[in-house]
Design an enzyme around this catalytic site. Structure first.
Site, short mmCIF file in Angstrom:
data_model
loop_
_atom_site.label_atom_id
_atom_site.label_comp_id
_atom_site.label_asym_id
_atom_site.label_seq_id
_atom_site.Cartn_x
_atom_site.Cartn_y
_atom_site.Cartn_z
N HIS A 19 -10.84 -0.01 -4.67
CA HIS A 19 -9.74 -0.78 -3.88
C HIS A 19 -8.35 -0.19 -4.23
CE1 HIS A 19 -12.37 -3.94 -2.27
NE2 HIS A 19 -13.03 -3.79 -3.65
N LEU A 20 -7.44 0.07 -3.29
CA LEU A 20 -6.22 0.66 -3.56
C LEU A 20 -5.16 -0.31 -4.22
CD1 LEU A 20 -5.58 1.85 0.18
CD2 LEU A 20 -5.85 3.21 -1.83
N SER A 21 -5.34 -1.65 -3.86
CA SER A 21 -4.49 -2.66 -4.68
C SER A 21 -5.24 -3.32 -5.68
CB SER A 21 -4.13 -3.48 -3.78
OG SER A 21 -5.16 -4.43 -3.18
N TYR A 29 0.78 -1.38 0.03
CA TYR A 29 -0.01 0.02 -0.12
C TYR A 29 0.63 1.37 -0.10
CZ TYR A 29 -3.65 -3.27 1.21
OH TYR A 29 -4.53 -4.39 1.34
N ASN A 61 -14.52 1.92 -0.27
CA ASN A 61 -13.60 0.87 0.05
C ASN A 61 -13.96 0.04 1.01
OD1 ASN A 61 -11.48 -0.58 0.52
ND2 ASN A 61 -9.84 0.86 -0.17
N ARG A 79 -9.30 -13.01 -2.12
CA ARG A 79 -9.42 -11.67 -2.43
C ARG A 79 -10.01 -11.22 -3.77
NH1 ARG A 79 -7.11 -8.59 1.99
NH2 ARG A 79 -5.49 -9.98 2.63
N ASP A 137 -26.15 -5.81 1.18
CA ASP A 137 -27.64 -5.43 1.46
C ASP A 137 -28.01 -4.17 1.74
OD1 ASP A 137 -28.38 -8.15 0.81
OD2 ASP A 137 -28.75 -8.90 2.94
N HIS A 187 -15.10 -8.84 0.61
CA HIS A 187 -14.99 -10.39 0.16
C HIS A 187 -16.07 -11.19 0.63
CE1 HIS A 187 -11.31 -8.93 -1.62
NE2 HIS A 187 -10.79 -8.61 -0.26
#
Length: 147
Positions: free
Chosen positions: A100-102, A23, A74, A111, A87, A80
């Protein structure tokens, strides 16, 4: 004025310390500052929320439809497996973009699936903090400005 809520899930408060190889050294506060700076000339209010607790994130999502035009989320690890967050996102009548950062598709097998993405207009993954900017640009250009 347009209002957008940026929601960050568990462990993102540890950015800058947690897994710097994955990150980088940027903190969540730095990311929030970069987002605000990028949109400083827009007629836009951006609020930020982070929690490590699933229930608090769900409450914030549900409350968001009273005040915001859209959310950027995020969900982190909750993406996951959290049907509860999925919901909640489905229950609101404002659009959401997942970030998502990655690149979750280059990571561990568990993931690579995002259940929360099913309630999002789209997912931006792997561009670091710039993914948040991309999500807000999409919202402004395709959802808010056209109204």
């Amino acid at each position: 004025m347009n209002n957008i809520l940026v929601i960050n899930g568990p462990n993102l408060n540890l950015l800058g310390k947690r897994e710097p190889d994955m990150y980088g050294n940027i903190t969540l506060e730095n990311i929030n500052q970069k987002i605000k700076l990028h949109f400083k000339n827009e007629d836009l209010k951006i609020d930020f929320f982070q929690s490590n607790e699933e229930g608090k994130i769900i409450d914030k999502i549900i409350e968001s439809q009273k005040k915001y035009n859209a959310i950027v989320i995020n969900p982190a690890a909750y993406s996951h497996y959290s049907i509860a967050i999925l919901d909640a996102m489905r229950s609101i009548n404002i659009p959401a973009v997942e970030v998502h950062l990655s690149n979750i598709y280059k990571r561990e097998e568990y993931r690579k699936k995002s259940v929360t993405a099913e309630a999002s207009l789209g997912v931006i993954s792997g561009f670091g903090y710039y993914g948040y900017i991309m999500a807000i640009e999409f919202i402004l250009n395709n959802l808010v400005r056209e109204k």
